[in-house]
Motif scaffolding. Structure first.
Motif, PDB file in Angstrom:
ATOM      1  N   ARG B 274       0.765  -1.167  -0.068  1.00  0.00           N
ATOM      2  CA  ARG B 274       0.000  -0.142   0.157  1.00  0.00           C
ATOM      3  C   ARG B 274       1.205   1.107  -0.078  1.00  0.00           C
ATOM      4  NH1 ARG B 274      -4.407  -1.327   3.493  1.00  0.00           N
ATOM      5  NH2 ARG B 274      -5.376  -2.246   2.355  1.00  0.00           N
ATOM      6  N   GLN B 278       1.165   3.703  -2.421  1.00  0.00           N
ATOM      7  CA  GLN B 278       1.031   5.233  -3.085  1.00  0.00           C
ATOM      8  C   GLN B 278       2.024   6.069  -3.466  1.00  0.00           C
ATOM      9  OE1 GLN B 278       0.003   6.197   1.613  1.00  0.00           O
ATOM     10  NE2 GLN B 278      -2.143   5.289   1.657  1.00  0.00           N
ATOM     11  N   ARG B 279       3.017   5.935  -2.900  1.00  0.00           N
ATOM     12  CA  ARG B 279       3.979   6.719  -3.667  1.00  0.00           C
ATOM     13  C   ARG B 279       4.224   6.607  -5.437  1.00  0.00           C
ATOM     14  NH1 ARG B 279      10.093   5.036  -1.077  1.00  0.00           N
ATOM     15  NH2 ARG B 279      10.396   6.668  -2.251  1.00  0.00           N
ATOM     16  N   ASP B 281       1.300   6.050  -6.973  1.00  0.00           N
ATOM     17  CA  ASP B 281       0.140   6.885  -7.155  1.00  0.00           C
ATOM     18  C   ASP B 281      -0.074   8.204  -8.084  1.00  0.00           C
ATOM     19  OD1 ASP B 281      -2.600   7.366  -7.270  1.00  0.00           O
ATOM     20  OD2 ASP B 281      -3.234   7.449  -4.700  1.00  0.00           O
ATOM     21  N   ARG B 284      -1.410  11.439  -6.893  1.00  0.00           N
ATOM     22  CA  ARG B 284      -1.404  12.446  -6.369  1.00  0.00           C
ATOM     23  C   ARG B 284      -0.341  13.809  -7.143  1.00  0.00           C
ATOM     24  NH1 ARG B 284       4.104   9.567  -3.001  1.00  0.00           N
ATOM     25  NH2 ARG B 284       3.924  11.817  -2.704  1.00  0.00           N
TER      26      ARG B 284
END
Lengths: 342, 342
Positions: B274, B278-279, B281, B284
């Protein structure tokens, strides 16, 4: 008696040279004892390397002496003029003379392309050879060309690339009518530059299975077997892909190394992470075809290791067995006849 | 009394429209109560949406009625001519009139660029605005432009892009002399097309912190803050990156779903996976700047969700606070003076 399938290997080419090429040749022979491999380069170096690997006099492998080596950053014109006895040139000469069915080199791409073009000549109907490689896709694989041989192209060149790519896929993957896409941008205002629009018109008139424009993400996500573009765009796209894959690997390894707990989880997930890494391992895709030549020339990545170089040799054998240049040539003549008839 | 920092939001734009824009606006206000957000679009629709979210009359948010919507596939010329009361056009008008400091739209890129250019005009010294976005890098982040506004460029345009990108990074990331690279290919024989060579000469003469050529992988791996290219190449590179990231995600999820054991390992590794997801994603990184205009316009991805759109609003606020157009303008005049003096 017909001679065995024979591949000439530029044993001095690449960042590493014989330390990669010789073991890769031996590994390939273990898999396919019916092959004949010619190691081209300095005889003393190559004989010593074979001896060190306990393979002096191994059946299926011979050394062809060549005194020179093309430098990795040598301008193609200099290689052509001053390196007539280079391992690269001699390997290509062996294809020209018919002593080898194909050659593989990890050397300087520009010099390889220029020398191959000079020695082997292009197929009738081909203005410019192109570099083509296989890329992974959610649908299996995609072939993309040109990847850097031609940084300024005309629409007719893109058409020729499409024909060559489609024939390669038909021969190698056994797909009768491979889908061909033209790499374009999705920005709504313009939908491509003049080159792409003109190539689109040309491609629409052929009997290729042309599916129209494909955007950058389509290389990996769209159901398409051949993606055509000019060499500048193709090279940027290919290198971009390598960059993203490395960045993702970097992030993943950072996350798993964050603390003791994440390291433990990483240990448990290791077999899966390994299987995953193997699937995106660029070595599995090593070996680009120089298409459009009177002969088969495979370019290995300069930094290829043994596994990667072996894969490039394997690709050479497949293209020989499938007669790729002859198929492209036949296809081009039939296209030409269609145009004359219409 | 000065008015609060005000952003106009094209509330009807994008694939989803108000269902994304309205909740994103509310989320943004929760973070920054000092903002004023103008939802531009059909008043009945937007009022109903606010009511449904229990936010009727919420401080900091107002509705500005606009009767029309630009279609996602509408030609820019048609949008310019026939959609003078579109949510997109009215949002841009609010920037022109000074009622808003910036606008954000997830609508049709071509129409947004054409309308913004028509209404706001370009800065003195800028021939063509460019689309610029932040991309992740092993060194932090990179800004790349142009990403598709200009598919045929001249060298002078690439120089202007370099100045704009460098000023953006200087303002937003606080780096005094951001490193600027020119996207090129690494194929040894050619080293780029005429455009790139000419731009290289131009860039070398400026006092920008120009580091020379960068290959595709360098966007993500090289220590460079600004990567400049024409819009065709930039768009292909950006979309290629999205494709590779999705392919890798697809492979990874396949590997973890292979059997009960791999699923279990996946469960254990879930927090790490996860964090990793997110990194990379893309949400972002949502929010591309239309640079070179007399005003701040941020383009959100058409398919952006609430989190992604909120990020685009956040980028708009930063560019307002940092006065990005004024900085670019000042930099351009000083460059022009240097040239006149030399």
């Amino acid at each position: 008696m017909t001679r065995p399938l024979t591949i000439a290997l530029d044993a001095m080419g690449g960042d590493i040279g014989p330390d990669v090429v010789v073991p890769a040749a031996l590994r390939m022979l273990e898999r396919r004892a019916d092959l004949s491999l010619i190691l081209v380069g300095r005889e003393d170096v190559l004989a010593a390397k074979l001896a060190a690997l306990g393979a002096s006099g191994r059946a299926g492998i011979v050394i062809r002496h060549a005194t020179q080596v093309v430098d990795m950053d040598e301008p193609p014109a200099s290689a052509l003029r001053n390196k007539k006895d280079s391992s690269m040139r001699v390997a290509i000469n062996l294809v020209k003379s018919g002593e080898a069915d194909a050659c593989v080199s990890a050397g300087n791409t520009g010099a390889l392309m220029a020398t191959a073009r000079f020695v082997l000549k292009t197929l009738p109907g081909i203005d410019r050879p192109a570099i083509c490689t296989t890329l992974p896709s959610v649908h299996g694989s995609t072939h993309m060309l040109d990847l850097g041989a031609n940084s300024d192209c005309r629409a007719a060149h893109l058409l020729q690339f499409a024909v060559m790519g489609a024939e390669l896929v038909r021969a190698v993957d056994g797909i009768e009518r491979p889908r061909v896409g033209l790499l374009n941008i999705g920005s709504e205002e313009i939908k491509g530059n003049d080159l792409v629009k003109e190539a689109h018109t040309l491609l629409s008139k052929t009997d290729l299975n042309y599916i129209g424009y494909v955007e950058g993400d389509g290389i990996y996500l769209s159901p398409v077997e051949v993606v055509v573009c000019d060499g500048f765009v193709g090279n940027v796209s290919l290198k971009t892909s390598e960059g993203v894959a490395k960045l993702i690997k970097h992030y993943m390894s950072e996350e798993f190394r964050r603390n003791l707990l994440t390291r433990l989880a990483g240990l448990i997930a290791l077999p899966i992470l390994r299987a995953f890494s193997q699937r995106i391992d660029p070595r599995r895709y090593n070996g680009a075809s120089l298409l459009g030549l009177n002969g088969i020339v495979i370019k290995s990545h300069g930094g290829a290791d043994v596994l990667a170089f072996e894969n490039a040799i394997r690709i050479a054998t497949i293209e020989v067995e499938k007669n790729v240049p002859q198929l492209i040539s036949r296809r081009l003549s039939s296209l030409l006849e269609q145009r004359l008839a219409s």
